[in-house]
Enzyme design. Sequence first.
Site, mmCIF file in Angstrom:
data_model
loop_
_atom_site.group_PDB
_atom_site.id
_atom_site.type_symbol
_atom_site.label_atom_id
_atom_site.label_comp_id
_atom_site.label_asym_id
_atom_site.label_seq_id
_atom_site.Cartn_x
_atom_site.Cartn_y
_atom_site.Cartn_z
ATOM 1 N N HIS A 182 0.911 -1.223 0.157
ATOM 2 C CA HIS A 182 -0.016 0.003 -0.072
ATOM 3 C C HIS A 182 0.818 1.287 -0.046
ATOM 4 O O HIS A 182 2.045 1.254 0.600
ATOM 5 C CB HIS A 182 -0.927 -0.016 1.107
ATOM 6 C CG HIS A 182 -0.302 0.033 2.395
ATOM 7 N ND1 HIS A 182 -0.181 1.272 3.207
ATOM 8 C CD2 HIS A 182 -0.101 -0.899 3.277
ATOM 9 C CE1 HIS A 182 0.325 1.012 4.463
ATOM 10 N NE2 HIS A 182 0.479 -0.388 4.636
ATOM 11 N N GLU A 227 -4.987 1.750 2.734
ATOM 12 C CA GLU A 227 -4.885 0.465 3.585
ATOM 13 C C GLU A 227 -4.948 0.998 5.130
ATOM 14 O O GLU A 227 -5.691 0.218 5.926
ATOM 15 C CB GLU A 227 -3.566 -0.367 3.336
ATOM 16 C CG GLU A 227 -3.805 -1.731 3.826
ATOM 17 C CD GLU A 227 -3.122 -1.446 5.286
ATOM 18 O OE1 GLU A 227 -3.189 -2.493 6.001
ATOM 19 O OE2 GLU A 227 -2.443 -0.516 5.741
ATOM 20 N N GLU A 228 -4.102 1.999 5.354
ATOM 21 C CA GLU A 228 -4.144 2.266 6.692
ATOM 22 C C GLU A 228 -5.523 2.928 7.642
ATOM 23 O O GLU A 228 -5.565 2.754 8.746
ATOM 24 C CB GLU A 228 -3.228 3.490 7.011
ATOM 25 C CG GLU A 228 -1.710 3.246 6.749
ATOM 26 C CD GLU A 228 -1.245 2.297 7.591
ATOM 27 O OE1 GLU A 228 -2.013 1.877 8.560
ATOM 28 O OE2 GLU A 228 0.073 1.855 7.534
ATOM 29 N N ASP A 248 -0.262 4.513 0.802
ATOM 30 C CA ASP A 248 -0.619 5.383 1.922
ATOM 31 C C ASP A 248 0.212 5.036 3.349
ATOM 32 O O ASP A 248 0.650 4.199 3.500
ATOM 33 C CB ASP A 248 -1.833 5.271 2.297
ATOM 34 C CG ASP A 248 -2.621 4.296 2.889
ATOM 35 O OD1 ASP A 248 -1.974 3.095 2.413
ATOM 36 O OD2 ASP A 248 -3.431 4.409 3.877
ATOM 37 N N ASP A 267 3.981 -6.359 3.672
ATOM 38 C CA ASP A 267 3.271 -5.304 4.607
ATOM 39 C C ASP A 267 3.535 -5.764 5.875
ATOM 40 O O ASP A 267 2.893 -5.148 6.924
ATOM 41 C CB ASP A 267 1.903 -4.881 4.553
ATOM 42 C CG ASP A 267 1.387 -3.839 5.097
ATOM 43 O OD1 ASP A 267 2.294 -2.993 5.344
ATOM 44 O OD2 ASP A 267 0.031 -3.770 5.246
ATOM 45 N N ASP A 325 6.049 1.517 6.381
ATOM 46 C CA ASP A 325 4.858 0.733 6.422
ATOM 47 C C ASP A 325 3.995 1.691 5.386
ATOM 48 O O ASP A 325 3.207 2.762 5.916
ATOM 49 C CB ASP A 325 4.283 0.824 7.723
ATOM 50 C CG ASP A 325 3.066 0.255 7.747
ATOM 51 O OD1 ASP A 325 2.400 -0.421 6.659
ATOM 52 O OD2 ASP A 325 2.408 0.184 8.912
ATOM 53 N N HIS A 381 4.177 3.395 12.537
ATOM 54 C CA HIS A 381 3.228 4.388 12.909
ATOM 55 C C HIS A 381 3.733 5.415 13.954
ATOM 56 O O HIS A 381 2.915 6.216 14.401
ATOM 57 C CB HIS A 381 1.726 3.752 13.266
ATOM 58 C CG HIS A 381 1.271 2.983 12.294
ATOM 59 N ND1 HIS A 381 -0.311 2.668 12.534
ATOM 60 C CD2 HIS A 381 1.632 2.637 11.152
ATOM 61 C CE1 HIS A 381 -0.549 1.850 11.659
ATOM 62 N NE2 HIS A 381 0.440 1.872 10.834
#
Length: 578
Positions: A246, A341-342, A248, A364, A308, A546
């Site tokens: 992903h 995705e997030e 994003d 991922d 990520d 994150h």
Amino acid sequence: MPIAGIEQPEIIGISEHLRLRRFDGCFDFAFEWYQDPETVWLVDRVKTPYTQGKLNGMYRWLDEHGELYFIEVREDGAFRPIGDVCFWKDDMPIVIGKPAYRGRGIGAQVVSALIERAKQLGYSRLSVNEIYDYNAGSRRCFERVGFRVCEKTERGVRMKLDLVKMEEKGMQTVTERFLRYVSFDTMSDEFSETCPSSDKQKLLGAALVEEMRQMGIRDARMDENGYVYGTVPGDPEKPTIGLIAHMDTSPDASGADIKAKIVEYTGEDICLNGEKDIWLREADYPALRNHVGKHLIVTDGTTLLGADDKAGVAEIMAAAEYLLKNGGSHATLKIGFTPDEEIGRGADRFDVAGFGADYAYTADGGPVGEIEYENFNAASAKAVFRGLNIHPGSAKDKMVNSQLIAMEFQGLLPVQQRPEYTEGYEGFIHLTDMEGQVERSVLRYIVRDHDMEKFQAKKAVLEAAAEFINRKYGEGTVELTLKDSYFNMKKCIEPCMYVVDRAMDAMKAVGMEPKAVPIRGGTDGARLSYEGLPCPNLCTGGENYHGRFEYIPVEDMEQCVRMLVRILTDAGKERKSV
């Protein structure tokens, strides 16, 4: 004028939303760029705004020395100038004149396009005459596309790119790709209803499509929703395998103006930001001890890194280029890069049928060796509380404060089911954000559990709390909305465990120790598995996702690329269809 004896193109297309337009002598719009003291400081080391005469002289000089272009982006259906760039063998001055467009990866895309132009012209090298010491953003831009410092100057550094060596090497390293991709701010927006939720994700998508086409992926494309697809053809007798990542990044921390750097980890604490006294310490993150002697990519401690999942994107692109450059027998590779995705929407509009893979993997995951095919069942919850506001001087027996009712609602939920008290297979109810005034307050939650029965029970707890509040304060005081996001993919993977075995064999072949671990989260693969595309999750090497202390070892990314290549080249022992 163009370089002597060479015809300068009118337009150099970079992507659907970005291009270079040949300087045509009309530049009134550029005057405001050079009135900004910060822009002038980056260009000239002074903060005195340009006069019209100075601007005229600058453009006249640049036009006489190289190919001069305006950088244009598409807005509202039309291309509009946002900066300028000029290049010849000995220099490549570039200015993003509109500050709103800085830190979005545009500079790196422009320089990459001019590198390709230089190759067409037969240049053997390119140089950047001087970048001032304080202009770290410009230096990172050139480093991301392969330029390296060749000497120190009195006020900064001189950089060069050896195009001959670049051609001999043939492929970009996964690190070079990764550093370029993290320059794009691609944070998704959970409060947006569009797809993608933020338009800036499409900027990275467009750059990836262009890069894929330059690699030789003829069907590379991005659809209207921001999903990127492409194919590396292989042996038709082997299965068709998908690799998905992903684009994003999480809204949990800023993804803008990421200042990535590579440090050799010796076991000592890492200073991320001396000015703000921010340190990455093994005492806080014990997994660091596994990486002594490696080269870690970190930030300056003020943003997330974006591994990520831009590490997954970079690793897939590097593996694809390897197959294209080296040939040999391998499975057909289907590439998919998703937005959002997030925020749980990455698989919402993924074209499973059009993708055409027999099975797939999301890249991922976390530390090397980990493979995941068990994930949380997931739901989101939104509780809206309504009150009544009265002047506090006359509020007795009249005021109903929605904020206090929201606090009472939260107090009804089991403390031990908060994330900070759970691990492994244990689920949780997590309050992610809240807003409130007397008349209206909102609490938002995510609900997670690996076990479906326990997952349903957690949602029932929220429903019971809402019923209690409405009985106590009156029907309609709280409105609870529950929405399932994805489910545990385990039951979809168990009938075709050869997909997991294939990945574990590849891990062993490149020196990893495979370990199946439950995901305390979810991936696009969970949803896709339920839609008929078995899709376990593979490691990418990153840690501390994150947050501001996210990092990824260079050596682990390289190992993950080798793993992906082995999955594709060793495929064929399992049955082709599911």
